[in-house]
Write a protein that holds these residues in place. Structure first.
Motif, PDB file in Angstrom:
ATOM      1  N   THR A 168      13.024  31.533 -27.068  1.00 49.79           N
ATOM      2  CA  THR A 168      12.620  30.531 -28.058  1.00 49.79           C
ATOM      3  C   THR A 168      13.451  29.259 -27.931  1.00 49.79           C
ATOM      4  O   THR A 168      12.922  28.143 -28.052  1.00 49.79           O
ATOM      5  N   ALA A 169      14.754  29.431 -27.668  1.00 47.13           N
ATOM      6  CA  ALA A 169      15.622  28.261 -27.543  1.00 47.13           C
ATOM      7  C   ALA A 169      15.249  27.407 -26.334  1.00 47.13           C
ATOM      8  O   ALA A 169      15.478  26.196 -26.326  1.00 47.13           O
ATOM      9  N   LEU A 170      14.672  28.032 -25.301  1.00 47.63           N
ATOM     10  CA  LEU A 170      14.328  27.299 -24.085  1.00 47.63           C
ATOM     11  C   LEU A 170      13.021  26.516 -24.198  1.00 47.63           C
ATOM     12  O   LEU A 170      12.805  25.565 -23.441  1.00 47.63           O
ATOM     13  N   LEU A 171      12.153  26.913 -25.121  1.00 47.48           N
ATOM     14  CA  LEU A 171      10.785  26.391 -25.114  1.00 47.48           C
ATOM     15  C   LEU A 171      10.705  24.882 -25.311  1.00 47.48           C
ATOM     16  O   LEU A 171      10.139  24.165 -24.479  1.00 47.48           O
ATOM     17  N   LEU A 172      11.256  24.382 -26.418  1.00 49.25           N
ATOM     18  CA  LEU A 172      11.144  22.946 -26.698  1.00 49.25           C
ATOM     19  C   LEU A 172      11.863  22.091 -25.646  1.00 49.25           C
ATOM     20  O   LEU A 172      11.278  21.124 -25.139  1.00 49.25           O
ATOM     21  N   PRO A 173      13.125  22.411 -25.282  1.00 49.17           N
ATOM     22  CA  PRO A 173      13.786  21.603 -24.240  1.00 49.17           C
ATOM     23  C   PRO A 173      13.032  21.626 -22.908  1.00 49.17           C
ATOM     24  O   PRO A 173      12.950  20.607 -22.228  1.00 49.17           O
ATOM     25  N   ARG A 174      12.473  22.794 -22.537  1.00 48.67           N
ATOM     26  CA  ARG A 174      11.750  22.874 -21.271  1.00 48.67           C
ATOM     27  C   ARG A 174      10.479  22.019 -21.303  1.00 48.67           C
ATOM     28  O   ARG A 174      10.156  21.336 -20.338  1.00 48.67           O
ATOM     29  N   ASP A 175       9.777  22.052 -22.427  1.00 45.92           N
ATOM     30  CA  ASP A 175       8.560  21.233 -22.554  1.00 45.92           C
ATOM     31  C   ASP A 175       8.882  19.740 -22.564  1.00 45.92           C
ATOM     32  O   ASP A 175       8.105  18.932 -22.055  1.00 45.92           O
ATOM     33  N   LEU A 176      10.044  19.388 -23.165  1.00 45.84           N
ATOM     34  CA  LEU A 176      10.457  17.980 -23.148  1.00 45.84           C
ATOM     35  C   LEU A 176      10.829  17.557 -21.732  1.00 45.84           C
ATOM     36  O   LEU A 176      10.471  16.464 -21.278  1.00 45.84           O
ATOM     37  N   GLU A 177      11.539  18.431 -21.031  1.00 43.83           N
ATOM     38  CA  GLU A 177      11.973  18.110 -19.667  1.00 43.83           C
ATOM     39  C   GLU A 177      10.777  17.974 -18.730  1.00 43.83           C
ATOM     40  O   GLU A 177      10.734  17.072 -17.884  1.00 43.83           O
ATOM     41  N   ASP A 178       9.808  18.882 -18.882  1.00 42.68           N
ATOM     42  CA  ASP A 178       8.612  18.832 -18.026  1.00 42.68           C
ATOM     43  C   ASP A 178       7.569  17.829 -18.524  1.00 42.68           C
ATOM     44  O   ASP A 178       6.523  17.675 -17.889  1.00 42.68           O
ATOM     45  N   ARG A 179       7.843  17.225 -19.683  1.00 43.95           N
ATOM     46  CA  ARG A 179       6.926  16.275 -20.336  1.00 43.95           C
ATOM     47  C   ARG A 179       5.602  16.944 -20.716  1.00 43.95           C
ATOM     48  O   ARG A 179       4.609  16.259 -20.980  1.00 43.95           O
ATOM     49  N   THR A 180       5.610  18.279 -20.762  1.00 45.44           N
ATOM     50  CA  THR A 180       4.419  19.013 -21.213  1.00 45.44           C
ATOM     51  C   THR A 180       4.158  18.748 -22.687  1.00 45.44           C
ATOM     52  O   THR A 180       3.006  18.679 -23.127  1.00 45.44           O
ATOM     53  N   LEU A 181       5.246  18.593 -23.439  1.00 51.25           N
ATOM     54  CA  LEU A 181       5.118  18.375 -24.883  1.00 51.25           C
ATOM     55  C   LEU A 181       4.328  17.098 -25.167  1.00 51.25           C
ATOM     56  O   LEU A 181       3.456  17.081 -26.045  1.00 51.25           O
ATOM     57  N   TYR A 182       4.623  16.026 -24.405  1.00 54.39           N
ATOM     58  CA  TYR A 182       3.920  14.757 -24.639  1.00 54.39           C
ATOM     59  C   TYR A 182       2.434  14.895 -24.284  1.00 54.39           C
ATOM     60  O   TYR A 182       1.574  14.327 -24.957  1.00 54.39           O
ATOM     61  N   THR A 183       2.152  15.641 -23.220  1.00 56.11           N
ATOM     62  CA  THR A 183       0.755  15.842 -22.818  1.00 56.11           C
ATOM     63  C   THR A 183      -0.019  16.579 -23.899  1.00 56.11           C
ATOM     64  O   THR A 183      -1.165  16.228 -24.226  1.00 56.11           O
ATOM     65  N   ILE A 184       0.632  17.605 -24.475  1.00 52.78           N
ATOM     66  CA  ILE A 184      -0.059  18.402 -25.508  1.00 52.78           C
ATOM     67  C   ILE A 184      -0.272  17.587 -26.774  1.00 52.78           C
ATOM     68  O   ILE A 184      -1.373  17.542 -27.334  1.00 52.78           O
ATOM     69  N   LEU A 185       0.800  16.900 -27.217  1.00 50.59           N
ATOM     70  CA  LEU A 185       0.706  16.177 -28.487  1.00 50.59           C
ATOM     71  C   LEU A 185      -0.099  14.886 -28.367  1.00 50.59           C
ATOM     72  O   LEU A 185      -0.470  14.303 -29.393  1.00 50.59           O
ATOM     73  N   SER A 186      -0.348  14.428 -27.136  1.00 42.59           N
ATOM     74  CA  SER A 186      -1.206  13.247 -26.977  1.00 42.59           C
ATOM     75  C   SER A 186      -2.672  13.598 -27.228  1.00 42.59           C
ATOM     76  O   SER A 186      -3.497  12.721 -27.443  1.00 42.59           O
ATOM     77  N   LYS A 187      -2.968  14.893 -27.189  1.00 45.32           N
ATOM     78  CA  LYS A 187      -4.313  15.361 -27.515  1.00 45.32           C
ATOM     79  C   LYS A 187      -4.382  15.632 -29.027  1.00 45.32           C
ATOM     80  O   LYS A 187      -3.341  15.660 -29.699  1.00 45.32           O
ATOM     81  N   PRO A 188      -5.573  15.829 -29.556  1.00 46.01           N
ATOM     82  CA  PRO A 188      -5.676  16.090 -31.024  1.00 46.01           C
ATOM     83  C   PRO A 188      -5.174  17.479 -31.408  1.00 46.01           C
ATOM     84  O   PRO A 188      -5.926  18.325 -31.909  1.00 46.01           O
ATOM     85  N   VAL A 189      -3.879  17.726 -31.138  1.00 46.70           N
ATOM     86  CA  VAL A 189      -3.256  19.010 -31.485  1.00 46.70           C
ATOM     87  C   VAL A 189      -2.173  18.745 -32.535  1.00 46.70           C
ATOM     88  O   VAL A 189      -1.176  18.075 -32.242  1.00 46.70           O
ATOM     89  N   PRO A 190      -2.346  19.230 -33.759  1.00 43.42           N
ATOM     90  CA  PRO A 190      -1.305  19.034 -34.783  1.00 43.42           C
ATOM     91  C   PRO A 190       0.000  19.707 -34.359  1.00 43.42           C
ATOM     92  O   PRO A 190      -0.004  20.697 -33.628  1.00 43.42           O
ATOM     93  N   ARG A 191       1.101  19.148 -34.845  1.00 47.51           N
ATOM     94  CA  ARG A 191       2.402  19.694 -34.440  1.00 47.51           C
ATOM     95  C   ARG A 191       2.606  21.120 -34.930  1.00 47.51           C
ATOM     96  O   ARG A 191       3.288  21.900 -34.281  1.00 47.51           O
ATOM     97  N   TYR A 192       2.034  21.456 -36.090  1.00 53.14           N
ATOM     98  CA  TYR A 192       2.226  22.829 -36.571  1.00 53.14           C
ATOM     99  C   TYR A 192       1.494  23.827 -35.681  1.00 53.14           C
ATOM    100  O   TYR A 192       1.945  24.971 -35.509  1.00 53.14           O
ATOM    101  N   GLU A 193       0.375  23.404 -35.075  1.00 54.21           N
ATOM    102  CA  GLU A 193      -0.321  24.307 -34.154  1.00 54.21           C
ATOM    103  C   GLU A 193       0.516  24.518 -32.887  1.00 54.21           C
ATOM    104  O   GLU A 193       0.548  25.616 -32.335  1.00 54.21           O
ATOM    105  N   TYR A 194       1.184  23.462 -32.453  1.00 57.29           N
ATOM    106  CA  TYR A 194       2.061  23.599 -31.293  1.00 57.29           C
ATOM    107  C   TYR A 194       3.167  24.617 -31.589  1.00 57.29           C
ATOM    108  O   TYR A 194       3.433  25.516 -30.777  1.00 57.29           O
ATOM    109  N   LEU A 195       3.806  24.491 -32.764  1.00 58.98           N
ATOM    110  CA  LEU A 195       4.883  25.426 -33.119  1.00 58.98           C
ATOM    111  C   LEU A 195       4.363  26.849 -33.253  1.00 58.98           C
ATOM    112  O   LEU A 195       4.983  27.810 -32.758  1.00 58.98           O
TER     113      LEU A 195
END
Length: 292
Positions: free
Chosen positions: A77-104
């Protein structure tokens, strides 16, 4: 098609992607190590009596299950957010109509699917080894005692079966999973404001240690030393700040062959649901305001 504010399909997609992401980290290599530990434990200390041999097998196996679940719950769990930020996957997901609570929710569900799947596989391997060891010890006892009368055989079977494969064993695994779910939700909440993965791991581990000793702390500090309402308020505050993980510590009872009551199962289910929902709400409040 109109956009939905809540979509279980999107959460499931995020969860399965998270499982794939964690599998690539070779986290489930622990399963192979676990199988070796269980088989080795089943043949260790042949000089012990049958009851002690089965207890030892359960003790070692449950210890490995708890280490697997807690380590995966915290580290993965601790690795998930930093890894997505590093890979810029987080920006790709949140740039789509995906609410942040659904991501979590998707990330947390992915970790729980990985832990649950791993525990089911290990529970199956553990049950098979314990059942085979139980039958082998029973045959050895019948042969060594030369028991032939039905009542003698029934007495020996009851003696060995008390420490053998029972439904209590699976309730012990359920308790381990529920504790891991609480720890995962806690780690997710910490990672929403943490500055690094190491910070999340250290803080979550410290809270887990305190959570196991919460009952002792309450008895030591609040044992009639203050007024009743102050003690109740402090006890509630302690329960909010740290999860009471002692609720899930039924493994020792299972190892001793004691029956786990339905009431204890209900308390574990209710406690885990309360903490997971609470930590998810706080995680959303923190993550929705987080600058990305």
């Amino acid at each position: 098609m109109p956009h939905s504010n809540f979509s279980p399909a999107r959460i499931w997609t995020l969860a399965t992607a998270t499982v794939t992401q964690l599998m690539r980290m070779k986290i489930l290599a622990f399963l192979g190590v676990f199988s070796v530990i269980v088989v080795a434990a089943s043949f260790a200390s042949p000089l012990l009596n049958p009851e002690q041999q089965l207890k030892q097998l359960k003790d070692v196996s449950f210890g490995a299950l708890q280490i697997f679940s807690v380590v995966i719950a915290i580290v993965a769990t601790a690795l998930l957010l930093p890894r997505d930020l590093e890979d810029r996957t987080l920006y790709t997901i949140l740039s789509k109509p995906v609410p942040r609570y659904e991501y979590l929710l998707g990330k947390l569900l992915g970790v729980l699917l990985l832990i649950g799947g791993g525990l089911i596989l290990m529970d199956a391997a553990f049950s098979v080894v314990l059942w085979l060891r139980e039958k082998l010890l029973l045959a050895q006892m019948v042969q060594s005692l030369n028991a032939q009368r039905p009542e003698d055989l029934a007495q020996i079977e009851a003696y060995v079966a008390k420490q053998g494969l029972t439904w209590n064993l699976h309730l012990g695994v359920l308790a381990i999973f529920l504790k891991a779910a609480v720890v995962s939700a806690l780690a997710l909440m910490v990672s929403c404001f943490a500055s690094s993965t190491l910070f999340t791991v250290v803080i979550t581990k410290c809270v887990v240690i305190i959570g196991h000793g919460q009952t002792l702390m309450r008895e030591f500090f609040l044992n009639g030393k203050m007024t009743a309402w102050v003690e109740q308020a402090l006890s509630a505050l302690l329960a909010i700040l740290t999860p009471d993980l002692a609720v899930f510590d039924i493994v020792e009872n299972v190892i001793q062959g004691e029956v786990v009551t339905w009431g204890a199962v209900q308390i574990m289910l209710g406690t885990s649901a309360m903490y997971v929902v609470g930590y998810c709400v706080v995680s959303h409040l923190l993550f929705v305001e987080k600058e990305l």
